[in-house]
Motif scaffolding. Structure first.
Motif, PDB file in Angstrom:
ATOM      1  N   ALA A  80      -4.109   1.918 -10.709  1.00 14.53           N
ATOM      2  CA  ALA A  80      -3.414   1.694  -9.436  1.00 14.53           C
ATOM      3  C   ALA A  80      -2.088   0.994  -9.705  1.00 14.53           C
ATOM      4  O   ALA A  80      -1.927   0.292 -10.696  1.00 14.53           O
ATOM      5  CB  ALA A  80      -4.277   0.838  -8.517  1.00 14.53           C
ATOM      6  N   GLY A  81      -1.141   1.166  -8.805  1.00  9.36           N
ATOM      7  CA  GLY A  81       0.095   0.406  -8.851  1.00  9.36           C
ATOM      8  C   GLY A  81      -0.124  -0.956  -8.207  1.00  9.36           C
ATOM      9  O   GLY A  81      -1.014  -1.118  -7.373  1.00  9.36           O
ATOM     10  N   GLU A 137       0.797  -1.232   0.000  1.00 12.49           N
ATOM     11  CA  GLU A 137       0.000   0.000   0.000  1.00 12.49           C
ATOM     12  C   GLU A 137       0.827   1.277   0.000  1.00 12.49           C
ATOM     13  O   GLU A 137       0.416   2.281  -0.563  1.00 12.49           O
ATOM     14  CB  GLU A 137      -0.972   0.003   1.192  1.00 12.49           C
ATOM     15  CG  GLU A 137      -2.087  -1.047   1.093  1.00 12.49           C
ATOM     16  CD  GLU A 137      -3.085  -0.758  -0.025  1.00 12.49           C
ATOM     17  OE1 GLU A 137      -2.971   0.271  -0.697  1.00 12.49           O
ATOM     18  OE2 GLU A 137      -3.985  -1.604  -0.229  1.00 12.49           O
ATOM     19  N   MET A 183       3.666   6.267 -12.453  1.00  9.36           N
ATOM     20  CA  MET A 183       3.297   7.079 -11.285  1.00  9.36           C
ATOM     21  C   MET A 183       4.534   7.645 -10.621  1.00  9.36           C
ATOM     22  O   MET A 183       5.597   7.031 -10.605  1.00  9.36           O
ATOM     23  CB  MET A 183       2.480   6.258 -10.289  1.00  9.36           C
ATOM     24  CG  MET A 183       3.041   4.923  -9.911  1.00  9.36           C
ATOM     25  SD  MET A 183       1.785   3.963  -9.005  1.00  9.36           S
ATOM     26  CE  MET A 183       1.584   2.571 -10.098  1.00  9.36           C
ATOM     27  N   ARG A 218      -0.011  10.609 -11.901  1.00 13.08           N
ATOM     28  CA  ARG A 218      -0.026   9.380 -12.713  1.00 13.08           C
ATOM     29  C   ARG A 218      -0.517   9.668 -14.128  1.00 13.08           C
ATOM     30  O   ARG A 218      -1.400  10.512 -14.327  1.00 13.08           O
ATOM     31  CB  ARG A 218      -0.953   8.327 -12.100  1.00 13.08           C
ATOM     32  CG  ARG A 218      -0.678   8.105 -10.627  1.00 13.08           C
ATOM     33  CD  ARG A 218      -1.225   6.800 -10.122  1.00 13.08           C
ATOM     34  NE  ARG A 218      -1.142   6.788  -8.663  1.00 13.08           N
ATOM     35  CZ  ARG A 218      -1.277   5.716  -7.899  1.00 13.08           C
ATOM     36  NH1 ARG A 218      -1.522   4.532  -8.462  1.00 13.08           N
ATOM     37  NH2 ARG A 218      -1.183   5.787  -6.585  1.00 13.08           N
ATOM     38  N   HIS A 236      -6.848  -8.953  -8.743  1.00 14.11           N
ATOM     39  CA  HIS A 236      -7.077  -7.741  -7.942  1.00 14.11           C
ATOM     40  C   HIS A 236      -8.423  -7.140  -8.332  1.00 14.11           C
ATOM     41  O   HIS A 236      -8.914  -7.367  -9.433  1.00 14.11           O
ATOM     42  CB  HIS A 236      -5.956  -6.720  -8.204  1.00 14.11           C
ATOM     43  CG  HIS A 236      -5.665  -5.822  -7.027  1.00 14.11           C
ATOM     44  ND1 HIS A 236      -6.475  -4.758  -6.688  1.00 14.11           N
ATOM     45  CD2 HIS A 236      -4.653  -5.856  -6.109  1.00 14.11           C
ATOM     46  CE1 HIS A 236      -5.964  -4.162  -5.609  1.00 14.11           C
ATOM     47  NE2 HIS A 236      -4.861  -4.809  -5.230  1.00 14.11           N
TER      48      HIS A 236
HETATM   49  N1  LIG Z   1      -3.489  -1.406  -5.576  1.00 17.55           N
HETATM   50  C1  LIG Z   1      -3.185  -0.437  -4.747  1.00 17.55           C
HETATM   51  O1  LIG Z   1      -4.043   0.161  -4.140  1.00 17.55           O
HETATM   52  N2  LIG Z   1      -1.888  -0.152  -4.640  1.00 17.55           N
HETATM   53  C2  LIG Z   1      -1.356   0.879  -3.854  1.00 17.55           C
HETATM   54  C3  LIG Z   1      -0.356   1.591  -4.655  1.00 17.55           C
HETATM   55  C4  LIG Z   1      -0.990   2.669  -5.440  1.00 17.55           C
HETATM   56  O2  LIG Z   1      -1.439   2.474  -6.565  1.00 17.55           O
HETATM   57  O3  LIG Z   1      -1.059   3.770  -4.907  1.00 17.55           O
END
Ligand SMILES: NC(=O)NCCC(=O)O
Ligand SMILES: NC(=O)NCCC(=O)O
Lengths: 405, 405
Positions: B351-352, B125, B209, B283, B186
């Motif tokens: 999202a990452g 996270e 990002m 991003r 996911h």
């Molecule tokens: N999948 C997710 O929430 N990852 C956290 C990293 C991010 O994308 O900020």
């Protein structure tokens, strides 16, 4: 004549209670360091033969009898609590200047007509427990004792619990004690005296001030996966309001408008803020202008938040109207400054002070001395040896003059 | 065929570790609740006969042997940590969906060619310890182990201290283990699949990002006694930048730009803020546009802060470039979704994900399922029973297909 070195030494000695590496003080009201400085103050007053009484909200009164103890006491004092990153003089000078004046009377065996008291008011700063001047407000009947007891800090810890924890919940009913007069020495906390190279501010009153709390509600969401057009970003809404409030201050000078505290939730780098809590401080010497500032602030909420899909709640939590001090005491301050040969000018306080509330129940006034750059609520707050001494001397002169009259 | 009820039950069972009153999860990486869910996960994997290995940054690998154990393992997994006010599915579904797939293989006595592993990556996270995807980044050689160990949370507590405290500092060198492939299931965390009523997202890559930290420095001063023209209000400066960053996101859609975290100092109602720290998350799928966004962000600092008498420091602390996933794995996902009869579409992740880093060292891809309203990083995050089941089924199908090929 007061002893400037002794005064300075007590300022430096007590600055250790909550002293910070940057030379300031962090002595939040009802904290362990507040207890330490209170214990110190009590012991020093008792060493002079004073009787120290604590009331139910922790206000401390150190009494030196006079010739006629049926007279209501002439009081001097201020507060020993500080901001989280406060300086060494805000409030402290008023209490320790009073202690120095009392020591001088004691040393010289000077007998006053009325009893003299030094007062330390609880929670003047309003930083840990809003609003400011809480316990002088209870004393003056502005707030109930229960209202004070129920105040919570930002961690949800109650005023009463902390008051009991540090052992400063006294038995005397707040306000039961009649005050004959109240003189408060304080640093100016603004730039005027320094700018004009004037040693003494003869304080004629205090501007009006109002505090508000706002909660803006949007929606927590992912910063990466949530398109801009779907967002309800509570922090963007708060940012617009923060700017608008600054603009309200700029427009209504010499009024001022500030957001000092903000809490962003959940406060995570990759979460769009879903809720923001912040506080507003509006001040102006003229209540009518304060009304306009309040309207403009509310208009700024309405203009900015719904357009961003944000809801909000707003509450005025404090309203301390403009105050005018007692002419007969002001005259004693002028007399006291003149006798000591200090240049002086009249001034209206931009900061709130316990004196503003006590003025409702007793003749009251204040003495200001300069602080470097007008800087206060800052660890670098600085008032010189000579300025501190001047303040304590004028305080003593004014009290003796009032007692004589 | 996977068992949808069993999957759902494990999701609900583990949601108790850090469960919040609003139905979300607060399970910050390396916290006590993270330890609890890790212990639970380890025990469940061992009950299936898997061997669980922990590497030096706490990544967990649960291995089921195949026919040919010289082959590098086919991995499935994601992360069990959450945001401070996170939901029940972000990350968790990827690990527990993998567990369900593993249980299905086990139950049916299905022997794969390659060994199969479930992975739980540490600190995906990035909320407690920035940056995100920290331990998968170490695994992939993007960060050194020491870099991870030295990360501090906002209270100054180090990653290494917490890793040791919860007993998840393993001995295996991070990245020593060769991965044959990595599939990550996911939730989408955005609105596209739901909008288009499509069950499966075939993830072809992840947008780029960049994270930044800014400290704005002004001067603490009294809100009441400091005239507007003498102020250096760091929060007013930060507010302007927060708005400018939102505008950069609006301008470069589908790019996004967010300030998620802000710390105001000293954060007292009657102190003009002297210092503000905040973070920026930019991003975009196209690195060239990200470069422009970065320039515009820096220009916003220069345009707004000096004019208010404010100094600032700015640092890019993370840059995770856009990623394209492996065509052969993407093809297995398409095959797996088709076999199960689910509507699907290609999608780029906003999202990452750990998969973005693992893609540097092994063929990698992802499977997305919808979440209600596209909402994630929110306690109300919701993915249905059927959607969770669909995700786990497609994951299993894709892994079996890849193993078969
Ligand atoms: N999948 C997710 O929430 N990852 C956290 C990293 C991010 O994308 O900020
Ligand atoms: N003197 C002083 O700093 N008082 C605190 C209350 C206020 O904000 O004015």
């Amino acid at each position: 004549t007061i002893d400037p070195q002794r005064l300075w030494d007590t300022l430096m000695e007590t600055a250790r209670f909550g002293g910070t590496p940057k030379g300031g003080i962090r002595r939040l009201t009802l904290s362990d360091d507040d207890k330490r400085v209170r214990d110190w103050f009590k012991a020093r007053c008792e060493a002079l033969g004073c009787t120290v009484t604590v009331d139910e909200v922790g206000n401390m009164f150190a009494r030196r009898p006079g010739r006629n103890n049926d007279l209501a006491p002439i009081c001097m004092g201020s507060h020993l609590d500080t901001q989280p990153t406060g300086g060494k003089f805000d409030g402290v000078l008023g209490v320790l200047g009073a202690l120095e004046a009392m020591r001088t009377l004691h040393e010289q065996g000077y007998e006053t007509n009325a009893p003299i008291e030094i007062v330390n008011w609880t929670n003047e700063e309003g930083s840990r427990y809003a609003p400011a001047m809480l316990a002088s407000g209870v004393f003056a009947g502005v707030f109930t004792t229960d209202y004070a007891y129920e105040r919570e800090d930002r961690d949800g810890v109650r005023f009463l619990a902390e008051l009991e924890r540090i052992g400063y919940r006294g038995s005397e009913k707040a306000g039961a004690r009649k005050l004959g007069a109240m003189f408060e020495l304080h640093i100016e906390q603004g730039p005027i005296l320094e700018d004009e190279k004037t040693m003494v501010g003869v304080v004629t009153g205090v501007q009006g001030m109002r505090w508000y709390e706002v909660t803006v509600t949007g929606q927590d969401a992912h910063t990466g996966a949530t398109p801009m057009y779907l967002r309800k970003n509570a922090l963007v809404g708060a940012a617009r309001v923060i700017e608008a409030i600054d603009a309200i201050g700029q427009k209504h000078q010499p009024g001022v408008a500030t957001v000092g505290l903000i809490e962003n939730r959940p406060n995570s780098r990759n979460v769009i803020p879903g809720e923001v809590f912040f506080t507003i401080d509006l001040r102006h010497p003229d209540e009518a202008v304060l009304d306009v500032m309040e309207q403009e602030f509310r208009a700024a909420l309405a203009a900015n938040l719904p357009a961003l899909g944000l809801a909000h709640e707003e509450k005025r939590i404090w309203n301390s109207p403009a105050v005018k001090f007692a002419p007969e005491l002001i005259d004693c301050v002028r007399h006291g400054a003149g006798k000591a040969g200090f240049p002086m000018r009249d001034i209206v306080s931009g900061a709130g002070h316990d004196a503003a509330y006590i003025a409702r129940v007793a003749p009251t006034t204040m003495v200001f001395v300069p602080c470097a750059g007008g800087l206060s609520h800052n660890e670098a707050e600085s008032t010189s040896f000579e300025e501190c001494a001047a303040g304590a001397q004028v305080l003593l002169n004014a009290v003796v003059e009032y007692d004589r009259r």
